[in-house]
Design an enzyme around this catalytic site. Structure first.
Site, short mmCIF file in Angstrom:
data_model
loop_
_atom_site.label_atom_id
_atom_site.label_comp_id
_atom_site.label_asym_id
_atom_site.label_seq_id
_atom_site.Cartn_x
_atom_site.Cartn_y
_atom_site.Cartn_z
N GLU A 412 0.75 -1.37 0.02
CA GLU A 412 -0.04 -0.12 -0.05
C GLU A 412 0.89 1.36 0.06
OE1 GLU A 412 -2.50 -3.34 1.16
OE2 GLU A 412 -0.77 -2.75 1.96
N GLN A 434 -7.28 -1.83 -1.85
CA GLN A 434 -8.38 -2.73 -1.83
C GLN A 434 -9.46 -2.46 -0.97
OE1 GLN A 434 -7.57 -7.21 -1.60
NE2 GLN A 434 -7.35 -6.81 -3.88
N ALA A 436 -10.58 0.17 2.73
CA ALA A 436 -10.22 1.43 3.86
C ALA A 436 -9.32 0.68 4.55
CB ALA A 436 -11.52 1.80 3.94
N ASP A 437 -9.66 -0.55 5.41
CA ASP A 437 -8.76 -1.12 6.41
C ASP A 437 -7.50 -1.13 6.01
OD1 ASP A 437 -11.24 -2.38 8.40
OD2 ASP A 437 -11.81 -2.27 6.36
N ILE A 439 -5.70 0.83 4.28
CA ILE A 439 -5.06 2.29 3.89
C ILE A 439 -3.83 2.61 4.84
CG2 ILE A 439 -6.31 3.80 5.24
CD1 ILE A 439 -6.53 5.60 2.62
N PRO A 441 -0.86 1.50 6.01
CA PRO A 441 0.42 1.50 5.56
C PRO A 441 0.61 2.47 4.31
CG PRO A 441 -0.68 -0.70 5.47
CD PRO A 441 -1.59 -0.06 5.70
N HIS A 481 -12.48 -5.48 6.85
CA HIS A 481 -13.10 -4.99 5.43
C HIS A 481 -14.23 -4.10 5.59
CE1 HIS A 481 -11.15 -8.80 4.96
NE2 HIS A 481 -10.75 -8.63 3.78
#
Length: 691
Positions: A412, A434, A436-437, A439, A441, A481
């Protein structure tokens, strides 16, 4: 070695050395702002800087003032930055010494980079990836002036300069991995002086940078004595020629001494136990002897040094008198101007079919890629085999090829940060995280590199990119997710943020984002993609025409009412899934004529005028969000509304969001208990109206 090269190298080294000595002699004046110098590193930096061309891109780090001088910067230029003056050519007095950003036609290009050590490796590798893309697509770099001389016809390279301590950063591994995997034209120059700040290499590094690089197949690594100018110049000459011709990555690990303080704020005598040994490896006497061996006399050398000393002192006195920034200068270049300021094109073309939200996004990207060869899409699983886990990129790789739509590793940070480099060479990347969880890194790059580039480069290097982020809870996605993250991202200044509630808005905002020279994050609620959640049929839309654009910062009064004195009225301010909860709740309560619903569409810029006008009319306000409401964007917005509209309010501004728990559980009963719903919004509306 050629005498002109020797003389030029010595002149540059002595200039950097003289500046360091002048700064030390004027410590109290110069150390008003923190600075570092290249003392001990000058030979390798000079050898590199002398060989780069205007079509090349460089990412110097904070100790690279000798490299900048070799690029053609003057002592005065660098002194304007060390003193944070208005005419500092890099940032207008905004950022640290030797944190350059440069876009001069006759010098290597230097995009903005932060001093978060090692963070520059990903944007730099993004430039190399952009160069590779331009070559494969037969495109030209829009940020490089095309000349007819022989040097200008040489292939460009990217240089990323690093201290050895920074190579332990995880994001360095992501950069090396991609450069090796894709065989990108980049030189990683690692200057190894054996120290972090007070921690030395024995404490912090299991191996040298060259040994580490050997684990990345396809990344050649070379170790040299970086304090020897001739060895450095000749090695880099071969390396640069190889990269220009063979288009592959090489790492040069240069051992050098650190002969000055880590920075002006961290003095070497506080912790160093190797100062005498370091002085024995000083590159200055080595290069001086190389000049004598090359036919220069002591008198020649003394004349060079005397001339430099006068020049440096003169530039310093001039810089001291230079103008400081004004208070008004604070408020420039946070964003580059966008051409999209009004809604344009056909939103509901006659005869067009109604489509689900995810298809509106897919068609928007396809239209952009058809029209603009500089547009490309990458991220995890967006390539030809799958076309995205939500099928949001379905068929795009087949239509536009694997060089324009491609998978990345699970990186990420690289996905986000590489857009800095891609944008710098004139490309328009659309990238995806892929969920929002995932994001988190990437936030390092989003915050330190992407968001600040325009402001800290004084407007030279805005980052034009779109980051698409599927977001939100539905269908038992569980704790990894389902998260909402907008409160974190809205706290990153320098980024525009969209959160649409329907397909037409999503398509128009993607088009506007593409033409915006600034970075854009688009949150796309997974529960709205196919309108499978009960009550979200309104997310489907007649697909807008190709020319439809929707500007940022324009809220939509989705359900408008008139001012009424005989009944209680309220404004609901919301976005994304909240729009559907609000609209359904007002309909089920049978009081649509008492509730004005505002769909924000973009969280930044925020359409405060529309919000405040509505609240002043209705006298009550509810902010609906899917995030847990404590310490959230919604709570901050409620506070702003309360502050602006206090004397018009008949009740406190209220909020409703998810329960304030650490994560969204997998079990469907627990999930529904946690997140808002139509029923929960109805209860909150009734409480507000009866207040």
């Amino acid at each position: 070695m050629n005498k002109d090269i020797l003389k030029k190298g010595f002149t540059n080294l002595v200039t950097a050395k003289t500046m360091a000595e002048l700064y030390e002699a004027n410590f109290k004046v110069v150390s008003k702002y923190v600075h570092a110098t290249s003392r001990g590193h000058e030979a390798i930096q000079t050898a590199l800087g002398m060989q780069l061309l205007p079509q090349d891109y460089a990412f110097p780090y904070y100790r690279d003032d000798a490299m900048l001088l070799a690029f053609g910067m003057t002592p005065y230029d660098l002194m304007l930055q060390v003193l944070a003056k208005k005419d500092d050519p890099f940032s207008g007095g905004r950022t640290y010494y030797s944190h350059p950003s440069l876009k001069d036609a006759d010098k290597p290009k230097i995009p903005h980079q932060s001093s978060a050590t090692g963070m520059q490796a990903i944007p730099a590798t993004g430039v190399a990836m952009g160069m590779q893309y331009l070559e494969k697509q037969g495109l030209q770099n829009s940020n490089v002036v095309q000349n007819d001389n022989e040097e200008s016809k040489l292939n460009p390279i990217t240089v990323c300069s690093l201290g050895d301590a920074s190579v332990t950063e995880g994001e360095i591994a992501e950069a090396f991995q991609m450069a090796a995997l894709k065989q990108m034209p980049i030189l990683y120059l690692v200057q190894d002086n054996g120290w972090d700040i007070s921690a030395n290499e024995a404490e912090t590094r299991a191996q040298s940078a060259a040994e580490y690089a050997q684990g990345f197949h396809g990344l050649e690594a070379i170790s040299i004595d970086g304090a020897n100018f001739i060895e450095s110049y000749e090695t880099l000459e071969k390396v640069i020629k190889t990269i220009r011709e063979e288009r592959r990555p090489i790492l040069v690990h240069a051992k050098v001494p650190l002969l000055n303080h880590h920075t002006s704020g961290v003095r070497m005598e506080w912790y160093r136990d190797d100062l005498e040994e370091a002085k024995s490896r000083d590159p200055y006497p080595v290069l001086k002897q190389q000049l004598l061996d090359g036919g220069f006399s002591e008198k020649d050398i003394n004349n060079i040094e005397a001339e430099i000393k006068l020049k440096v002192e003169k530039d310093f006195q001039k810089a001291l008198k230079a103008e400081d920034p004004t208070p008004e200068d604070l408020f420039t270049h946070d964003f580059a101007p966008t051409p999209i300021t009004e809604e344009q094109g056909e939103r509901s073309p006659e005869g067009a079919e109604k489509v689900v939200m995810v298809d509106c996004a897919l068609f928007a990207v396809e239209e952009l890629m058809k029209k603009y060869p500089e547009c490309l899409l990458y991220g995890q699983d967006v390539g030809g085999r799958l076309g995205g886990v939500f099928r949001e990129a379905a068929t795009l790789a087949q239509k536009f090829g694997d060089d324009r739509v491609f998978n990345t590793p699970i990186q990420e940070a690289f996905i986000v940060g590489s857009t800095v480099g891609m944008s710098a060479v004139g490309l328009k990347p659309i990238v995806e995280v892929q969920f929002a969880d995932y994001i988190w890194p990437g936030l390092n790059q989003l915050f330190t590199e992407v968001s600040r580039s325009c402001y800290l480069s004084n407007g030279k290097w805005p980052v034009s990119m779109i980051l698409r982020v599927p977001i939100g809870a539905y269908g038992s996605g569980g704790p990894y997710h389902s998260s909402s993250v907008e409160s974190v991202v809205t706290n990153i200044r320098g980024v525009k943020i969209a959160y649409p509630s329907n397909g037409a808005d999503l398509k128009g905002l993607i088009k506007a984002a593409y033409h915006d020279p600034n970075p854009v994050v688009i949150f796309e609620h997974k529960g709205l993609y196919w309108s499978k959640v009960p009550g979200t049929q309104g997310a489907t839309s007649v697909e807008p025409a190709e020319d439809y654009v929707l500007p940022f910062g324009k809220a939509w009064v989705l359900q408008e009412i008139w001012k009424q004195d005989d009944v209680e009225t309220c404004t609901i301010v919301t976005y994304g899934m909240g729009v559907h909860w609000a609209m359904n709740a007002s309909e089920e309560l049978g009081i649509k004529d008492q509730i004005e619903v505002i769909d924000l569409r973009t969280l930044y810029p925020l359409d405060e005028d529309t919000i405040m006008k509505s609240v002043k009319k209705t006298g009550k306000c509810l902010v609906v969000t899917e995030e847990p409401s404590n310490n959230s964007f919604a709570r901050a917005l409620a506070g702003k509304i309360q502050e602006e509209c206090f004397k018009y309010l008949d009740a406190p501004v209220m909020t409703i969001g998810s329960e304030n728990m650490p994560a969204i559980p997998l079990n469907s009963t627990l999930e529904q208990t946690m997140i808002p719903s139509i029923e929960k919004v109805k209860v909150k509306i009734e409480a507000l109206l009866s207040y």
